[in-house]
Design a protein around this motif. Sequence first.
Motif, PDB file in Angstrom:
ATOM      1  N   ASN A 621       0.827  -1.212   0.000  1.00  0.00           N
ATOM      2  CA  ASN A 621       0.000   0.000   0.000  1.00  0.00           C
ATOM      3  C   ASN A 621       0.859   1.258   0.000  1.00  0.00           C
ATOM      4  OD1 ASN A 621      -2.715   1.429   0.550  1.00  0.00           O
ATOM      5  ND2 ASN A 621      -1.418   2.125   2.242  1.00  0.00           N
ATOM      6  N   THR A 625       0.663   4.064  -2.853  1.00  0.00           N
ATOM      7  CA  THR A 625       0.212   5.400  -2.465  1.00  0.00           C
ATOM      8  C   THR A 625       1.237   6.469  -2.823  1.00  0.00           C
ATOM      9  OG1 THR A 625      -1.008   4.429  -0.620  1.00  0.00           O
ATOM     10  CG2 THR A 625      -0.622   6.809  -0.542  1.00  0.00           C
ATOM     11  N   ASN A 660      -7.133   0.592  -0.582  1.00  0.00           N
ATOM     12  CA  ASN A 660      -6.319   1.132  -1.673  1.00  0.00           C
ATOM     13  C   ASN A 660      -5.903   0.052  -2.665  1.00  0.00           C
ATOM     14  OD1 ASN A 660      -6.439   3.729  -0.708  1.00  0.00           O
ATOM     15  ND2 ASN A 660      -4.468   3.664   0.342  1.00  0.00           N
ATOM     16  N   LYS A 697      -5.057  10.959  -7.533  1.00  0.00           N
ATOM     17  CA  LYS A 697      -4.332  10.617  -6.299  1.00  0.00           C
ATOM     18  C   LYS A 697      -5.220  10.734  -5.069  1.00  0.00           C
ATOM     19  CE  LYS A 697      -0.446   9.969  -8.470  1.00  0.00           C
ATOM     20  NZ  LYS A 697      -1.001  10.115  -9.832  1.00  0.00           N
ATOM     21  N   LEU A 700      -6.924   7.591  -3.365  1.00  0.00           N
ATOM     22  CA  LEU A 700      -6.192   6.672  -2.498  1.00  0.00           C
ATOM     23  C   LEU A 700      -6.152   7.222  -1.078  1.00  0.00           C
ATOM     24  CD1 LEU A 700      -3.186   5.754  -4.835  1.00  0.00           C
ATOM     25  CD2 LEU A 700      -5.208   4.368  -4.345  1.00  0.00           C
ATOM     26  N   LYS A 702      -4.952   8.036   2.536  1.00  0.00           N
ATOM     27  CA  LYS A 702      -3.645   8.283   3.125  1.00  0.00           C
ATOM     28  C   LYS A 702      -3.520   7.555   4.465  1.00  0.00           C
ATOM     29  CE  LYS A 702      -1.882  11.037   0.006  1.00  0.00           C
ATOM     30  NZ  LYS A 702      -0.691  10.639  -0.763  1.00  0.00           N
TER      31      LYS A 702
END
Length: 750
Positions: A621, A625, A660, A697, A700, A702
């Motif tokens: 992940n 990320t 994700n 982005k 995804l 965090k």
Amino acid sequence: MVTEGIEDMQISCVANGNENLEGPFICQIKKMGANSSSISELPENEYLQKLSGSEPISENDPFWNQLLSFSFTTPTNSADLKLLEEATISVCKSLVEKNPRTGNLGSLIKVFLSRTKELKISAECQNHLFIWQAHNALFIICCLLKVFISRMSEEELQLHFTYEEKAGPSSYGTECEDLIEELLCCLIQLIVEIPLLYPCQHTDSNWWKWLCSWYRGRYSGGVTSALGDITYSISLEAVTTLIVFLSCQLFHKEILRESIIHRYLMHGRCLPYTSRLVKTLLYNFIRQERSPPPGTHVFQQQTDGGGLLYGIASGVATGLWTVFTLGGVGSKASAQLEQCSPLASQSLLLLLVLANLTDAPDIPNPYRQAIMSFKNTQDNTAFSSSNPHAFQINFNSLYTALCEQQKSDQATLLLYMLLHQNSNMRTYVLARTDIENLVLPILEILYHVEERNSHHVYMALIILLILTEDDGFNRSIHEVILKNITWYAERVLTEISLGSLLILVVIRTIQYNMTRTRDKYLHTNCLAALANMSAQFRSLHQYAAQRIISLFSLLSKKHNKVLEQATQSLRGSLGSNDSPLPDYHFWEMSDCLHFSETKLRHAQDLNVIEEVIRMMLEIINSCLTNSLHHNPNLVYALLYKRDLFEQFRTHPSFQDIMQNIDLVISFFSSRLEQAGAELSVERVLEIIKQGAVALPKDRLRKFPELKFKYVEEEQPEEFFIPYVWSLVYNSAVALYWNPRDIQLFTMDSG
């Protein structure tokens, strides 16, 4: 072996041209015959018998000149020393018994100290035989000390050093020098003040400059050949004797926190030499000077046939051994010994022992402080006043030596200590543009894990963990491209980045551990290093990407197997196949306390494997990320094995981290479906690269940055001191201890 018989030799001792025994002397030996001599005859040697006998021998007695005038090649391995110790054990036992009444050990030490004092004022002398005799005296002292220390406490040893010579029939002298401190200080001075090669260029000492000048004029072989052999030998003997002094730890199960020898080294006259000693030992390691060839005579006879040192060159000598040799002339040294530097190896061992001494109650270990604080010679910043033991050393030379010597446990342990404890060295290493020279040897250690002891593997892993704490390192290793890694046998790697190779080796180590050692500590460090790197994964090699997913596949199969075993155990404990089982997702270890030991172990195994799976998902992940667009090969491998992740989508331990990964799999699967059914590998990678740019982005989630930092456990000495002494026991040059006497560790430790 045929040697010159002691009884058949005629000795003429001459001092400054006068037939007396005062001042510097020479022994001119005329051969009167020859007889057979062997190591078995040493217990009957008249000089050894007198040394260990009932009569006190004054330090001014001519006996010492005879005892110390022997010529032989210093033993080069523990097997030779074992033979020597077994042959002379009766002599040593006799000395242990009688020395409290004779004080002969103290007299021998005083003779040695006097020879070293003569060494330092040699500019005023016309004779240098005492260099040779000082070495011989130190060798005997070292052999005796090793036996004394293995058979008595430090307090008893101290009594043997504090013998007071009787001044009369019933009175004792009022002066009693502290011979232990004086001897320790003398040994340190020998190490730091005697240069090995080209002495006139590397010292400000006037007496050494004079000695160089004197030898230049008298010996065609040059200063190095004339002085190098004897200075090398006496330096090695001094280092070895210091190790022997500290070896009392070997004979205690518990870590020594109060020690007489430690106290001497951390206080008083020895303390001011701390930084110079550490620096010299480091430079000995850096230089890796080869030892003189066995059987080489130190001082060559003058061409006119006369000279001050006549008798040494001819190989004829008297005293303890005549021309008795151990592994010397006539015996072939092993290839390993021919390639190594005994002084460098022994110096490193002594440095590790000193650095791992426990702190004194009133002072931290000064040798560790020196290691923690030394700086590069190019660093012009002022030293901190809080550390009086700081010094400067050439970091480039030290870095090169560390890169070249990583095959040994002790060099890897030194690298660990420097990276962990010395911020100056760590900063320098991380700034190097040739970091592959250091990392590749560490990776080779891990790759050959089955050939290494567990401690060596741990140290290598911790070094990687420390390096991966730095984001700059994690970025730079993916920019270093390597060609033809020949030692990696699973697959031909004609071109790969250092970062991808590091990932491959760490994953291989994890897989080896899963099938062999099952060591949770090793798993933890491997995964922590991967986690630290994951956000900076760049242009992963396709094989590295495949191995990441293959490891997850292996973990998934392991999880299913352990889960099945745990489920069967739980079903058996409920007593009925029809009984409803609690959802395994909600098992807690506290719920398993009523289980049998087997059932509890299954539950613990399941808990551990799920922790590892969680970590692997976090690593994947983190890469997706932070650097999705840099790693099309990882996305390709993820899509190829997408079915592996299905079972973990609804697992409560993994639902959050799976979001994700599930999103990436769904997004790229959709784009591939739109592109058609028959797609080449190149076309799939092209679609992935395009999709990586198109994926928003913000879709995804965090997560906190994956970062792990190495921290030593409380009381690290409980691990490091036995480890260091096991290295000394197994690796020290020409040192032998009876394994039955060792208490600190078992023979198979490490």
